[in-house]
Design an enzyme around this catalytic site. Structure first.
Site, mmCIF file in Angstrom:
data_model
loop_
_atom_site.group_PDB
_atom_site.id
_atom_site.type_symbol
_atom_site.label_atom_id
_atom_site.label_comp_id
_atom_site.label_asym_id
_atom_site.label_seq_id
_atom_site.Cartn_x
_atom_site.Cartn_y
_atom_site.Cartn_z
ATOM 1 N N ASP A 1 0.839 -1.205 0.000
ATOM 2 C CA ASP A 1 0.000 0.000 0.000
ATOM 3 C C ASP A 1 0.876 1.257 0.000
ATOM 4 O OD1 ASP A 1 0.844 -0.020 2.630
ATOM 5 O OD2 ASP A 1 -1.147 0.203 3.511
ATOM 6 N N SER A 2 2.206 1.057 0.078
ATOM 7 C CA SER A 2 3.132 2.179 -0.111
ATOM 8 C C SER A 2 2.913 2.828 -1.472
ATOM 9 C CB SER A 2 4.588 1.705 0.012
ATOM 10 O OG SER A 2 4.823 0.615 -0.861
ATOM 11 N N ASP B 1 -1.222 -6.201 -0.514
ATOM 12 C CA ASP B 1 -1.265 -5.549 0.800
ATOM 13 C C ASP B 1 -2.691 -5.041 1.040
ATOM 14 O OD1 ASP B 1 -0.076 -4.688 3.088
ATOM 15 O OD2 ASP B 1 1.050 -3.032 2.166
ATOM 16 N N LYS C 1 -1.271 -9.497 2.731
ATOM 17 C CA LYS C 1 -0.540 -9.080 3.940
ATOM 18 C C LYS C 1 -1.462 -8.181 4.743
ATOM 19 C CE LYS C 1 2.863 -5.765 3.983
ATOM 20 N NZ LYS C 1 2.316 -4.784 4.933
ATOM 21 N N GLU D 1 -1.696 -5.968 8.686
ATOM 22 C CA GLU D 1 -0.878 -5.446 9.784
ATOM 23 C C GLU D 1 -1.486 -5.743 11.147
ATOM 24 O OE1 GLU D 1 -0.121 -1.276 9.284
ATOM 25 O OE2 GLU D 1 0.733 -1.540 7.278
ATOM 26 N N GLU E 1 9.093 -4.597 10.839
ATOM 27 C CA GLU E 1 9.503 -3.288 10.321
ATOM 28 C C GLU E 1 10.058 -2.403 11.427
ATOM 29 O OE1 GLU E 1 6.782 -1.472 7.575
ATOM 30 O OE2 GLU E 1 7.875 0.432 7.575
HETATM 31 O O1 KIV Z 1 3.532 -1.075 1.651
HETATM 32 C C1 KIV Z 1 4.676 -1.548 1.623
HETATM 33 O O2 KIV Z 1 5.393 -1.374 0.645
HETATM 34 C C2 KIV Z 1 5.099 -2.314 2.794
HETATM 35 C C3 KIV Z 1 6.534 -2.577 3.100
HETATM 36 C C4 KIV Z 1 6.696 -3.727 4.038
HETATM 37 C C5 KIV Z 1 7.517 -2.636 2.037
HETATM 38 O O3 KIV Z 1 4.259 -2.706 3.549
#
Ligand code: KIV
Length: 276
Positions: A43-44, A82, A111, A113, A181
Site C-alpha cells: 500500500d506504499s 497488501d 498481507k 498489519e 519493520e
Molecule cells: O507497503 C509496503 O510497501 C510495505 C513494506 C513492508 C515494504 O508494507
C-alpha cells in the site's frame, strides 16, 4: 512455481529471502526475470505511485488495479497483495471478501498489519479459505497515528517479548511469514530465532530470514523521503531527468525525430502533392 512453502524452504535451508515491491506491469516483468522470491504490491504505492501524503486514502478497488498489472507482468513470481487501511478491520466478512478480491485479481497471498483477537480470527478464516497470509509487526504504517510517528519499535526487552508473543500468535493462526519493520537488528534477530516461520525485515537488520524494500526507494526513483534503512543501488531520478531533458532539448532544436525515427512517403505520391 513459487508457493508459501518456498518461503519456509528458504528459511529452513538458511537461504535469505529477497523480496521487493512492484506496482506496475513493466517493473513486475523485471522482478520476475531475476526470479525474485516474492513481490509485494504494497500500500506504499499510495505515496510512491499515487502521490498521497500517507497510505490511508488508498482503497481496495485501487489496489486491485495494481495487483492485476503486476500479475500480468510477473507470471512466475509469488505475489502478495497488501490489504489497505480499513479494508479488513470492520467485520470478518468484510476482511475475507476483500482478501478474496485480491486473490481473484492475481495475488497469491495477502498481507495485513497488527495482531489482536480480531486480526487473528481473520487470519484463521483466510487461511481456512485458501488465502495465505503474511503478517506485519513492529512499525505498522497503518497505525502511524496511534504509534505517534515513524518510531523504532522493540527497543526494550519487554517490548521485544511483546512483539515475539504477537509473532507467535500470527504463526499459530497460520501466517506463512511475518514482516518485521523498523526495529533494532538484535530485536529482529531474537524474534526470528524464536519463530518457525520466516521473518521478512524492513529496517530490521540482517538477521531476519529475508528482506523487503520499496523498489522505487532502492532505485532512487522516489525521492520525497528516504528512510535510514534504504540503500540506493541506482539513481533513477537523475537518469530519468537527464533522459527527458535531452528529449525536450532535441524537440526544441528539431533534431528529434530524425530521419531514423520518421516514415517516408513514396516518391510518386510526394510528387503529386502541391507544394505551397
Ligand atoms: O507497503 C509496503 O510497501 C510495505 C513494506 C513492508 C515494504 O508494507
Amino acid at each position: 512455481m513459487k508457493t508459501v512453502s518456498s518461503f519456509q524452504r528458504l528459511k529452513d535451508n538458511n537461504e535469505k529471502i529477497a523480496m521487493l515491491t512492484a506496482y506496475d506491469y513493466s517493473t513486475a516483468q523485471i522482478l520476475d526475470s531475476i526470479n525474485i522470491d516474492g513481490i509485494l504490491v504494497g500500500d506504499s504505492l499510495a505515496q510512491v505511485a499515487l502521490g498521497y501524503e500517507n497510505t490511508y486514502n488508498i482503497t481496495i478497488d485501487e489496489m486491485l488495479i495494481f495487483i492485476k498489472a503486476v500479475a500480468r507482468g510477473a507470471k512466475n513470481s509469488f505475489i502478495i497483495g497488501d490489504m489497505p487501511f480499513m479494508s479488513y478491520n470492520l467485520t470478518l466478512e468484510q476482511g475475507l471478501e476483500n482478501a478474496s478480491k485480491m486473490i481473484k485479481a492475481g495475488a497469491n497471498a495477502v498481507k495485513l498489519e497488527g495482531c489482536n483477537d480480531f486480526i487473528l480470527s481473520l487470519i484463521r478464516r483466510c487461511v481456512e479459505s485458501g488465502i495465505p497470509v503474511l503478517g506485519h509487526l513492529g512499525f505498522t504504517p497503518q497505525l502511524i497515528n496511534t504509534l505517534g510517528g515513524h518510531k523504532i519499535q522493540g527497543k526494550t526487552a519487554d517490548k521485544i517479548e511483546t512483539i515475539l508473543e504477537s509473532a507467535k500468535k500470527l504463526e499459530e493462526a497460520g501466517c506463512f511469514g511475518v514482516v518485521l519493520e523498523l526495529m533494532p537488528a538484535e530485536s529482529a534477530k531474537y524474534i526470528t530465532e524464536n519463530l518457525k516461520i520466516p521473518t521478512i525485515g524492513i529496517g530490521a537488520g540482517v538477521e531476519c530470514s529475508g528482506q523487503i524494500v520499496v523498489t522505487d526507494d532502492i532505485l532512487g526513483k522516489f525521492t520525497d523521503f528516504t528512510p535510514k534503512f534504504v540503500k540506493k543501488y541506482e539513481n533513477l531520478h537523475d537518469v530519468i531527468q537527464r533522459g527527458v531533458e535531452n528529449y525536450k532539448k532535441e524537440v526544441k532544436e528539431k533534431s528529434f525525430p530524425s530521419h531514423r525515427e520518421s516514415f517516408e512517403l513514396d516518391k510518386e505520391e510526394k510528387e503529386k502533392l502541391i507544394i505551397v
